[in-house]
Design a protein around this motif. Structure first.
Motif, mmCIF file in Angstrom:
data_model
loop_
_atom_site.group_PDB
_atom_site.id
_atom_site.type_symbol
_atom_site.label_atom_id
_atom_site.label_comp_id
_atom_site.label_asym_id
_atom_site.label_seq_id
_atom_site.Cartn_x
_atom_site.Cartn_y
_atom_site.Cartn_z
ATOM 1 N N CYS A 50 0.822 -1.212 0.000
ATOM 2 C CA CYS A 50 0.000 0.000 0.000
ATOM 3 C C CYS A 50 0.856 1.261 0.000
ATOM 4 O O CYS A 50 0.579 2.225 -0.729
ATOM 5 C CB CYS A 50 -0.942 0.002 1.204
ATOM 6 S SG CYS A 50 -2.319 -1.159 1.062
ATOM 7 N N VAL A 51 1.902 1.263 0.826
ATOM 8 C CA VAL A 51 2.803 2.421 0.869
ATOM 9 C C VAL A 51 3.492 2.600 -0.480
ATOM 10 O O VAL A 51 3.604 3.715 -1.004
ATOM 11 C CB VAL A 51 3.838 2.265 1.993
ATOM 12 C CG1 VAL A 51 4.861 3.409 1.948
ATOM 13 C CG2 VAL A 51 3.155 2.232 3.351
ATOM 14 N N MET A 52 3.946 1.485 -1.066
ATOM 15 C CA MET A 52 4.574 1.546 -2.371
ATOM 16 C C MET A 52 3.594 2.061 -3.426
ATOM 17 O O MET A 52 3.966 2.863 -4.299
ATOM 18 C CB MET A 52 5.081 0.159 -2.766
ATOM 19 C CG MET A 52 5.776 0.109 -4.114
ATOM 20 S SD MET A 52 6.343 -1.569 -4.524
ATOM 21 C CE MET A 52 7.065 -1.283 -6.142
ATOM 22 N N GLY A 53 2.338 1.633 -3.345
ATOM 23 C CA GLY A 53 1.339 2.064 -4.304
ATOM 24 C C GLY A 53 1.099 3.566 -4.253
ATOM 25 O O GLY A 53 1.031 4.231 -5.297
ATOM 26 N N ILE A 54 0.975 4.114 -3.056
ATOM 27 C CA ILE A 54 0.759 5.556 -2.925
ATOM 28 C C ILE A 54 1.993 6.315 -3.404
ATOM 29 O O ILE A 54 1.882 7.355 -4.067
ATOM 30 C CB ILE A 54 0.419 5.909 -1.464
ATOM 31 C CG1 ILE A 54 -0.875 5.205 -1.045
ATOM 32 C CG2 ILE A 54 0.271 7.416 -1.295
ATOM 33 C CD1 ILE A 54 -1.184 5.311 0.437
ATOM 34 N N ALA A 55 3.183 5.777 -3.075
ATOM 35 C CA ALA A 55 4.422 6.416 -3.536
ATOM 36 C C ALA A 55 4.480 6.453 -5.063
ATOM 37 O O ALA A 55 4.851 7.468 -5.660
ATOM 38 C CB ALA A 55 5.635 5.665 -2.976
ATOM 39 N N MET A 56 4.102 5.351 -5.711
ATOM 40 C CA MET A 56 4.141 5.301 -7.162
ATOM 41 C C MET A 56 3.094 6.228 -7.785
ATOM 42 O O MET A 56 3.314 6.786 -8.865
ATOM 43 C CB MET A 56 3.917 3.867 -7.645
ATOM 44 C CG MET A 56 5.060 2.907 -7.382
ATOM 45 S SD MET A 56 6.657 3.446 -8.062
ATOM 46 C CE MET A 56 6.255 3.743 -9.772
ATOM 47 N N THR A 102 0.258 -2.324 -5.630
ATOM 48 C CA THR A 102 0.516 -1.026 -6.256
ATOM 49 C C THR A 102 -0.380 -0.830 -7.465
ATOM 50 O O THR A 102 -0.971 0.244 -7.668
ATOM 51 C CB THR A 102 1.994 -0.923 -6.680
ATOM 52 O OG1 THR A 102 2.825 -0.981 -5.521
ATOM 53 C CG2 THR A 102 2.264 0.379 -7.419
ATOM 54 N N GLY A 103 -0.505 -1.877 -8.284
ATOM 55 C CA GLY A 103 -1.361 -1.793 -9.457
ATOM 56 C C GLY A 103 -2.819 -1.586 -9.101
ATOM 57 O O GLY A 103 -3.523 -0.772 -9.729
ATOM 58 N N ILE A 104 -3.288 -2.303 -8.096
ATOM 59 C CA ILE A 104 -4.692 -2.172 -7.676
ATOM 60 C C ILE A 104 -4.962 -0.759 -7.161
ATOM 61 O O ILE A 104 -5.990 -0.144 -7.493
ATOM 62 C CB ILE A 104 -5.025 -3.223 -6.603
ATOM 63 C CG1 ILE A 104 -4.997 -4.621 -7.227
ATOM 64 C CG2 ILE A 104 -6.388 -2.936 -5.974
ATOM 65 C CD1 ILE A 104 -5.088 -5.750 -6.213
ATOM 66 N N ILE A 105 -4.034 -0.222 -6.371
ATOM 67 C CA ILE A 105 -4.200 1.140 -5.849
ATOM 68 C C ILE A 105 -4.215 2.150 -6.994
ATOM 69 O O ILE A 105 -5.021 3.098 -7.014
ATOM 70 C CB ILE A 105 -3.079 1.463 -4.844
ATOM 71 C CG1 ILE A 105 -3.306 0.667 -3.553
ATOM 72 C CG2 ILE A 105 -3.025 2.968 -4.539
ATOM 73 C CD1 ILE A 105 -2.212 0.836 -2.531
#
Length: 291
Positions: free
Chosen positions: A75-81, A187-190
């Motif tokens: 989740c953190v990686m997703g928001i960062a991306m 990350t993709g889902i987010i």
């Protein structure tokens, strides 16, 4: 002593930084016809599902705690991306964006200190000071101001540093391959959820855009992570830590070559200062001392 394996691992790590920089080009080209959040969602969900195939047997053995840790870091990686791709979407200079994003290296020990009470070495604060001066030089012409893309890149750098801290604490004992698959998929889902909430309905991309998307998935993500995991398993931590700082240098060179970007002398000085800050933040690893 320099061995054949150490030379090979160093070369593989250099290739990883080059692939990471090339993925900036793939992403920027894809953004010419795709919504940014939709692109990042499809790219990372596709890469995550592909990497899940070889890691499937281990994924089925994950405990509930392991899944929680993997999902949290994902989740953190997703928001960062999401912040990163928005920075690239608004950016007028890819090289500047790459150096701003690389500040995550400097932020890692500071975030560790603020959130987890880790002791930060004196070199951390020196590196931070150098990086701030570099940031000023990047945007001082015509009066200091940060653009929208700058703010997105800096936010992504902070979140990437948080992701690194969480990974090192919560997911260090998890198998790398399935963990990476989960994080990329989340990350993709987010990204897709963000696209659904904030972007218009996507149209079917052209053949050229599909090519850039496929290159981003297969080369910029899957191949990069595969080689990175392999190389880091062969190389000393000190080598990997320093070589990985080459990514913004390659990205700047590619920006000049591919997009005809340019920087003023003052901006180049700012980039050099930020690169120096990256090395200062890792001087202990350079000298073979504990981080």
């Amino acid at each position: 002593m320099v061995t054949q394996q150490s030379i090979r691992s160093d070369l593989l790590l250099v290739l990883v930084t080059l692939l990471a920089a090339i993925s900036w080009v793939f992403s920027r080209e894809a953004l010419n016809g795709m919504e940014p959040l939709f692109f990042i969602g499809v790219r990372f969900l596709g890469a995550g599902l592909l990497l899940a195939i070889p890691g499937w047997s281990r994924l089925r053995t994950f405990s509930p705690q392991a899944w929680r840790r993997a999902l949290l870091t994902g989740c953190v990686m997703g928001i960062a991306m999401m912040f990163w791709i928005m920075g690239l979407f608004f950016a007028d200079n890819m090289g500047v964006g790459a150096f701003l994003t690389s500040l995550a290296v400097v932020f890692i020990p500071i975030v560790g200190r603020l959130l987890f009470g880790e002791k930060a070495a004196r070199s951390t604060w020196v590196a931070m000071g150098i990086a701030l001066i570099g940031l000023v030089f990047l945007r001082i012409e015509g009066g200091f101001s940060l653009s929208t893309s700058d703010l997105f890149f800096l936010a992504s750098a902070l979140l990437f540093s948080l992701h690194f801290n969480l990974n090192s604490r919560f997911a260090a004992k998890l198998p790398v391959w399935p963990l990476t698959a989960i994080q990329l998929s989340v990350t993709g889902i987010i990204g897709l959820l963000g696209s659904l909430a904030f972007e218009s309905a996507p149209s079917w991309p052209s053949q050229s855009l599909l090519g850039w998307l496929a290159a981003s998935i297969l080369i910029g993500t899957c191949m990069r992570f595969f080689i990175q995991v392999k190389a880091q398993g062969m190389a000393p931590v000190s080598h990997a830590a320093v070589i990985m700082t080459l990514e913004p240098v390659w990205a700047s060179i590619l920006g000049v070559y591919w997009f005809a970007e340019s920087m003023t002398g003052i901006q180049l000085l700012g980039c050099c200062l930020i690169f120096s800050a990256l090395l200062v933040s890792r001087w202990r690893l350079l000298l073979g001392r504990p981080a």
